[in-house]
Design an enzyme around this catalytic site. Sequence first.
Site, short mmCIF file in Angstrom:
data_model
loop_
_atom_site.label_atom_id
_atom_site.label_comp_id
_atom_site.label_asym_id
_atom_site.label_seq_id
_atom_site.Cartn_x
_atom_site.Cartn_y
_atom_site.Cartn_z
N GLN A 1 -12.73 40.26 3.40
CA GLN A 1 -12.85 38.93 3.08
C GLN A 1 -11.73 37.87 3.99
O GLN A 1 -10.67 38.49 4.40
CB GLN A 1 -12.84 38.17 1.68
N GLY B 1 -10.77 34.26 6.61
CA GLY B 1 -10.89 32.54 6.70
C GLY B 1 -12.43 32.22 7.15
O GLY B 1 -12.88 31.32 6.59
N TYR B 2 -13.00 33.16 7.90
CA TYR B 2 -14.44 32.96 8.02
C TYR B 2 -15.57 32.93 7.14
O TYR B 2 -16.42 32.50 6.88
CB TYR B 2 -14.88 33.92 9.30
N ASP C 1 -7.54 35.97 21.03
CA ASP C 1 -7.23 36.47 19.60
C ASP C 1 -6.84 37.99 19.46
O ASP C 1 -7.46 38.58 18.66
CB ASP C 1 -8.21 35.96 18.79
#
Length: 943
Positions: free
Chosen positions: A622, A624-625, A738
């Site tokens: 899991q 932030g997206y 990124d």
Amino acid sequence: MSTTKYFFFVAALAALSFKFLQLTGAQLTDPSEVNALKAIRSRLIDPLGKLNNWEVGDPCTSNWTGVICYNLTLSDGYLHVIELQLFRRNLSGTLAPELGRLSRMTILDFMWNNINGSIPKEIGNITSLKLLLLNGNRLSGSLPEEIGYLPNLDRIQIDQNHISGEIPKSFANLNKTKHFHMNNNSISGKIPAELARLPKLVHFLLDNNNLTGHLPPEFSSLPELLILQLDNNNFNGTSIPDSYVNMSKLLKLSLRNCSLQGPVPDFSQIPQLGYLDLSGNNLTGNIPSNRLSNNITNIDLSNNHLSGTIPSNFSGLPNLQKLLLENNNLSGSVPSNIWQNMNFTGNKSLILDFRFNNLTNLSDTLNPPANVTILLTGNPVCENANQLQIDRFCQVQSVQMNETATNTGNICTCPMGYEYNPLSPLPCFCAYTLNVEYRLKSPGFSYFQPYYYDFEHYLTNGLRLFLSQLNIISFVWEEGPRLKMELRLFPTDSTIFNSSEVLRIRNMFTGWEIPDSDIFGPYELLDFELGHYGNNELLNPSSSKLSTGAVVGIILGAVAVAAILSAVVTILIMRRHSKSQMVSKKRLSSKIPIKIDGVKDFTYEEMELATHKFSSSTQVGQGGYGKVYRGILADGTIVAVKRAQQDSLQGSKEFFTEIELLSRLHHRNLVSLVGYCDEEDEQMLVYEFMPNGTLRDHLSARSKEPLNFPTRLRIALGAARGILYLHTEADPPIFHRDIKASNILLDSRFTAKVADFGLSRLAPVPESEGTAPGHVSTVVKGTPGYLDPEYFLTHKLTDKSDVYSLGVVLLEILTGMQPISHGKNIVREVTMACQSSMVFSIIDNRMGSYPSECIEKFVSLALRCCLDETDARPSMTEVVRELETIWRMTPEADTTASESTATDSGMKATPPSSSSDSRNPYVSSDVSGSNLLSGAMPTIIPR
């Protein structure tokens, strides 16, 4: 034409249209100024490549380093250089005469470089010039008299050079100049009396030169003069003009070591005088008995030939910090009431230095408070052994400017890279900071502590910041005396400054927009560090000051072209997909505008079936997206399904970017996309499942089976090869934007695959002459700790931005540290360890044995990737080549030569996983890759 090719055709057309706008609406730089800049560049030596981008494009529209432009006139249709800011760029060479062709410039800043040669007289042609900032170089020769004809000059700073010759009389024409900072040179001759005509002169600093002659009595008529500082010159045999007592606004008079003689004038008539230093001369006679201004903090009459008694007028001066009268011929009694009526709160103290005079008497009531220090050594009064009470005054002591302070207190533990702000109203507030090295050049006091709070208010008001945003880390007195400070500036209610605020604050310092202060005097900026945004790197000013007319023209032109292109694209896409849209009504809900070749479009039902209706038992990560699930497709393929949270949908921009890019990238070190789902208000990306999770998983202290050195090196090499493919073989090339350890995924054999292309950007489209700008101007995005500092500040994304991020990953691989953790930044920590020859002390001890020479080369490469200067970093080609060299030095190289060769070709498409998550999107499976983790290596004891 396929949809994909058509899409990129339109993108290329849009880029060419924008270039057309540049050529027609953006008003390119005046050709004469372009030629002048090229001539300036040819005279400079640039060892760090700071000015490499001066070799391509247009100065204003290509954002040449340090060149700031403004459309000054609408009549000639050109952009013009208004500022040339090359502060602390490690430049040497000479200043070109062609500087004079930048005739509309207001700021010329070459401070703190290594420029030699003379100051070009052609600078006198820049009639718009307001700030001439050349201090801190190695300039020599004389001052051009042409500078004296600059009608708008506000500040001339040439201090700390090797300038010689006389001050030109033409400088008397500088009717708007307020600041003459010409100290620490070799200027000779007399001070021209004509300078007394300067109506705006505020600070006149010519200390530490070779001036001779006499002090011009005419200076008493300077209407605005606040500081007259002429220490360490040779006005042999002359006296201080009596007229100087009429300098009604004078705050500071410093004439130390100037070979002056005659009496001390009565300066009691100067109402605001706060600092008087006449020490080290040959002054004679009595000390004037009239009371000085209540503002006085420092009186230094030491090392003269003064006689008579110590007058009572020194008593009750509320702000006095030092009264220095040693090494004179004073006689009589030691005064016992100088400190009366003084308020010693707020760290106030007083030093009375009366050593080596002829003082014979001591009052019975001489009992100063603890804050008062009296020094009497060398006086007859100390020879009376029976007076035990004077023992503490007769010890051999000296008075030195040794007040220093360092603020290291931290009651909170911050994540690495963040700094704790003890003044914030928020509890345990940690944030990224800006670090400023700052110096008061001529302060009006001897001790800073009593003015500490006032300074905080002064500076925060000047910068338009809250008081809680400033933390004075340290201050120390230097020769002058000058006060050097290290300042830390915090954002307010967020953990990071936005880029516009960083630029605003920097421009306040470099443009001298902070108002002057009577007590703190003039300041100078020594360095503007980005703190954890990037160490020791100053902002690169760019040509951003376009006029309203130019901006409106560009925007209207861009809008018009964009509207036309959008209409054409919309019509063609609608025609192309009209039939397919009628085949399945369910697809009407899809947000993907065009079909992506080679990527499967899954239905929501297929995703539900694969993940057991997104059961928590199938969740493997899991971020932030959203959440990541392990799924099994109908054909038995194991996949990773990244499902966006409903509140994280962003108009499918990043979602579509990743699909579009991954559909055409094929390399064994890049993740491959299996498909996507875009219906029922859902956005999901489907990748091949990566059983060994992310690199970050295995560097974590929680990892049960740590990676050994050969495995870490193979992962580093694989990741570098994947990025190299993006930069050089993808068509068009791609900047990832990124790169981080949690975006490097590991398959069952621990082969590294670069993931997460949601933030990626296409490299610039070549111009008509076949060259490309080398960067993409874009809003800053990425992950703190991995973010290229120059990209953060300039918004210029380049291939070297990915190099920086990979360098941080390489440091993680070696140390196991996170980029930012517990107030420490990994780049800074490793750099400090290397500088102190302690590099092996920070190597991850869970890695086992390793060849020390490999580690040294690996660390060196990683730190070069993390250099603040973009052009000083290696290219990705060089990174791969050096990692291959290190690999060949290991015992495992021979056994994997064939695999290494296969990796070089790297055209096998392996299903990958992509993640915009800031946390790990996968967890490791039972597949351990123990065949790689247990590779035998000779035991090598680190040095």
